[in-house]
Motif scaffolding. Sequence first.
Motif, PDB file in Angstrom:
ATOM      1  N   VAL A 105       0.865  -1.186   0.000  1.00  0.00           N
ATOM      2  CA  VAL A 105       0.000   0.000   0.000  1.00  0.00           C
ATOM      3  C   VAL A 105       0.896   1.228   0.000  1.00  0.00           C
ATOM      4  O   VAL A 105       1.753   1.373   0.877  1.00  0.00           O
ATOM      5  CB  VAL A 105      -0.920   0.004   1.236  1.00  0.00           C
TER       6      VAL A 105
ATOM      7  N   VAL B 204      -2.546   0.807  -4.570  1.00  0.00           N
ATOM      8  CA  VAL B 204      -2.151  -0.429  -3.920  1.00  0.00           C
ATOM      9  C   VAL B 204      -1.585  -1.339  -5.002  1.00  0.00           C
ATOM     10  O   VAL B 204      -2.183  -1.504  -6.073  1.00  0.00           O
ATOM     11  CB  VAL B 204      -3.326  -1.071  -3.152  1.00  0.00           C
TER      12      VAL B 204
ATOM     13  N   PRO C 295      -3.987   6.147   0.670  1.00  0.00           N
ATOM     14  CA  PRO C 295      -4.195   4.806   1.232  1.00  0.00           C
ATOM     15  C   PRO C 295      -3.063   4.443   2.182  1.00  0.00           C
ATOM     16  O   PRO C 295      -1.896   4.659   1.878  1.00  0.00           O
ATOM     17  CB  PRO C 295      -4.206   3.903  -0.010  1.00  0.00           C
TER      18      PRO C 295
ATOM     19  N   HIS D  51      -3.411   1.527   5.104  1.00  0.00           N
ATOM     20  CA  HIS D  51      -3.378   0.124   5.488  1.00  0.00           C
ATOM     21  C   HIS D  51      -4.572  -0.606   4.880  1.00  0.00           C
ATOM     22  O   HIS D  51      -5.617  -0.003   4.610  1.00  0.00           O
ATOM     23  CB  HIS D  51      -3.422  -0.033   7.008  1.00  0.00           C
ATOM     24  N   VAL D  52      -4.410  -1.925   4.716  1.00  0.00           N
ATOM     25  CA  VAL D  52      -5.472  -2.769   4.186  1.00  0.00           C
ATOM     26  C   VAL D  52      -5.623  -3.987   5.078  1.00  0.00           C
ATOM     27  O   VAL D  52      -4.652  -4.469   5.672  1.00  0.00           O
ATOM     28  CB  VAL D  52      -5.170  -3.189   2.721  1.00  0.00           C
ATOM     29  N   ASP D  53      -6.865  -4.483   5.193  1.00  0.00           N
ATOM     30  CA  ASP D  53      -7.113  -5.753   5.866  1.00  0.00           C
ATOM     31  C   ASP D  53      -8.068  -6.555   4.984  1.00  0.00           C
ATOM     32  O   ASP D  53      -8.798  -5.984   4.161  1.00  0.00           O
ATOM     33  CB  ASP D  53      -7.706  -5.544   7.254  1.00  0.00           C
TER      34      ASP D  53
ATOM     35  N   ALA E  21     -11.186  -6.968   0.246  1.00  0.00           N
ATOM     36  CA  ALA E  21     -10.192  -6.177   0.968  1.00  0.00           C
ATOM     37  C   ALA E  21     -10.804  -4.852   1.389  1.00  0.00           C
ATOM     38  O   ALA E  21     -11.679  -4.309   0.705  1.00  0.00           O
ATOM     39  CB  ALA E  21      -8.967  -5.939   0.088  1.00  0.00           C
ATOM     40  N   TYR E  22     -10.333  -4.343   2.517  1.00  0.00           N
ATOM     41  CA  TYR E  22     -10.822  -3.076   3.063  1.00  0.00           C
ATOM     42  C   TYR E  22      -9.618  -2.155   3.220  1.00  0.00           C
ATOM     43  O   TYR E  22      -8.766  -2.373   4.084  1.00  0.00           O
ATOM     44  CB  TYR E  22     -11.541  -3.316   4.396  1.00  0.00           C
ATOM     45  N   LEU E  23      -9.564  -1.138   2.363  1.00  0.00           N
ATOM     46  CA  LEU E  23      -8.398  -0.270   2.253  1.00  0.00           C
ATOM     47  C   LEU E  23      -8.697   1.077   2.911  1.00  0.00           C
ATOM     48  O   LEU E  23      -9.631   1.775   2.518  1.00  0.00           O
ATOM     49  CB  LEU E  23      -8.037  -0.077   0.776  1.00  0.00           C
TER      50      LEU E  23
ATOM     51  N   VAL F 158     -13.024   4.023   4.062  1.00  0.00           N
ATOM     52  CA  VAL F 158     -12.596   2.674   3.679  1.00  0.00           C
ATOM     53  C   VAL F 158     -13.120   2.375   2.279  1.00  0.00           C
ATOM     54  O   VAL F 158     -14.322   2.524   2.018  1.00  0.00           O
ATOM     55  CB  VAL F 158     -13.109   1.623   4.682  1.00  0.00           C
TER      56      VAL F 158
ATOM     57  N   ARG G 217     -13.772  -0.516  -0.370  1.00  0.00           N
ATOM     58  CA  ARG G 217     -13.942  -1.965  -0.475  1.00  0.00           C
ATOM     59  C   ARG G 217     -13.470  -2.402  -1.856  1.00  0.00           C
ATOM     60  O   ARG G 217     -13.819  -1.790  -2.871  1.00  0.00           O
ATOM     61  CB  ARG G 217     -15.401  -2.351  -0.252  1.00  0.00           C
TER      62      ARG G 217
END
Length: 311
Positions: free
Chosen positions: A140, A147, A171, A173-175, A181-183, A191, A193
């Motif tokens: 990221v 990303v 941007p 962090h992403v999870d 994915a949620y950026l 966020v 998506r």
Amino acid sequence: MSTVYIGSIEGDGLTVADADAATGALTPLGVVDAREPSWLEFSADRRTLYAVVEEAEGAVTELDVSDPRAPVVRRVTPTGQAGPTHLCVHGDHLAVAHYTDGTVTLHDLATGERVDALRHDADEPHAHQVVSRGEWLVAVDLGADAVFTHRVEGGRLVQHARCDLPRGTGPRHVDFDGDRAYLLGEYVPGVTRLDFRDGRFTPVGHALVTAPGAPETFPAEVVVADNQVYTSNRGENVIARSSLGGELLQSAPTGGDWPRHCAIDPTGRWVYVANQRSHEVTWLPRDAASGALGEPAGRVTVRGACVVVFA
């Protein structure tokens, strides 16, 4: 009782603490002399802890945590780049993201030796996070508003795909939750998506994570758990809780200033928040069924607290 590691920036090093699952209370045990450990990551067997050294001359501190309550520094290895903010284990390598110069470096996991480096294509790249996702290394980049997805081929980083976000998103962090994915954006506090398939990201939606009338806010961390999204909102000084679809459900005050990172404990009953500017870690009760957060239940002083991880 769980062992907790608290990283810091402009602090005293790496704090080791016990966490009581019943009360949430943290009890500091001591501080390990590790320079500017602003991000922490475990090896696959969780017997080694890696910490970035977020300085102009970047490095990685490797700690033996075979005894979780008594970490021992094994070595400190220069990365050759400036301002590392994140790292991850990716197969036989360690990848490190450098905010200052926008470079991702690749290191041999056994020796620590740097084997490759890649600078993202942007006017002012700021690589902020690297995440290992199967065969893909996700990077990221806050400065590139993008990303990236990379492969490691023959010990070299090879860019596979790039997903651009609107200019100025920042941007950070992403999870992940399966193939979704949620950026998290730092400059546009929301966020995005994204679908993630075959190493490529496709945006499918976006939602803000700030409450109406909130002060200027710079989100720092995103955590997806139990079909909800949690973000630490600096400035607003809350943990925002949203649905996977983007509906803002709650803005829970952290009890501190400038929440850089948050983490849910292994029981799912507590959220721990590293409040960098107020130099403390606070903990909020969490309803495991609904995901709702309560008022801060306690705090400990940790100078420059910026990340919390559980052994």
